[in-house]
Design an enzyme around this catalytic site. Sequence first.
Site, PDB file in Angstrom:
ATOM      1  N   SER A  69       0.728  -1.094   0.108  1.00 27.53           N
ATOM      2  CA  SER A  69       0.229   0.071   0.037  1.00 27.53           C
ATOM      3  C   SER A  69       0.932   1.077   0.036  1.00 27.53           C
ATOM      4  O   SER A  69       2.027   1.169   0.493  1.00 27.53           O
ATOM      5  CB  SER A  69      -0.964   0.000   1.187  1.00 27.53           C
ATOM      6  OG  SER A  69      -1.460   1.338   1.415  1.00 27.53           O
ATOM      7  N   TYR A  72      -2.005  -0.616   9.924  1.00 22.23           N
ATOM      8  CA  TYR A  72      -1.964  -1.015   8.556  1.00 22.23           C
ATOM      9  C   TYR A  72      -0.543  -0.472   7.952  1.00 22.23           C
ATOM     10  O   TYR A  72      -0.194  -1.444   6.933  1.00 22.23           O
ATOM     11  CB  TYR A  72      -3.139  -0.610   7.992  1.00 22.23           C
ATOM     12  CG  TYR A  72      -3.394  -1.102   6.456  1.00 22.23           C
ATOM     13  CD1 TYR A  72      -3.794  -2.326   6.138  1.00 22.23           C
ATOM     14  CD2 TYR A  72      -3.035  -0.080   5.501  1.00 22.23           C
ATOM     15  CE1 TYR A  72      -3.834  -2.809   4.681  1.00 22.23           C
ATOM     16  CE2 TYR A  72      -3.047  -0.759   4.184  1.00 22.23           C
ATOM     17  CZ  TYR A  72      -3.534  -1.900   3.890  1.00 22.23           C
ATOM     18  OH  TYR A  72      -3.795  -2.459   2.472  1.00 22.23           O
TER      19      TYR A  72
END
Length: 245
Positions: free
Chosen positions: A143, A156
Site C-alpha cells: 500500500s 496497517y
Amino acid sequence: MALLEGRIALVTGASRGIGYATALALAKHGAHVIAVARTTGGLEELDDAIQTAGGSATLVPMDLTDMPAIDRLGGAINERWGKLDILVANAGVLGTISPVSHVEAKVFDKVMAVNVTATWRVMRSVEPLLIKSDAGRALILSSGVAHSARAFWGPYAASKSAVETLARVWAAETNKTSLKVNSIDPGATRTAMRAQAMPGEDPDTLPHPSEVAAKLVPLCAPACTETGKLFRVAENRFFDYRLPE
C-alpha cells in the site's frame, strides 16, 4: 497459447476485491488458480466466474491465521502439482483508522497476524515450490501508506512496511534463482476495505479491481524478470527502493 497456459497460481484473499479480480484474470489467461479465502460463498462465486470464462480453480476455504493450515497447504500443492509458478499474496485486513495510542491490542495483533505473519508463513511454505518452477513469480500486495506513514493508519501502514521489507529480503535471498519477487502498490481501488477506510468517498471515482488485476497479470508471466522492486499500478511501472534522503 494463453499467456499463463499450464501455470499454477496461488492467490490469497481471493473471495473479493483485488484478490478475486486477480484470480479471475489469471484463470482467463490460462493459469489454474488455487484460491484461498475465509469466505466460502465468495470462493464459490469466483469458481463460477472462472468456469464461465473457461478456466479452472481449486478452492481452499481457510483462515490465514491458522498457521499450521498454511504449512499443510504447501504440502498439498507439492503432492498434487509438485511446483508453484505464481504467488499473489493479497490477503489483508485494515484494522481501525485511529491514533496509534487508541488502537486496541487485539486489533493491532490481528492486523499483524494476517498482514505480516501469515504472509511470511505463506512465503515460507511455498518457496520450495516456486523454486521448482522454471519462472516462479511472487507478488506481495502492499500500500502507499507503507511509505507515506499517514496519520491514523498506524497498524496497517506498519504491517505493509514490514511485508515490503520481507519481500525485499526474499528477493535478495532468491536473486540467483528463477524466482522473482516484487511488492505491489495497487493505489486507491474500489474495494470494501477502501470503503471502510474512506466512507465518505465516491467509489465510482476509483478504479475497479479488474483494472488493477489487468496490470498484475503480465507481472506473473515468465517474461517479467524484475525482482526486489515496487510496482505502482497507477503509474504502471516498477520503482527501485532507495535509502532515506
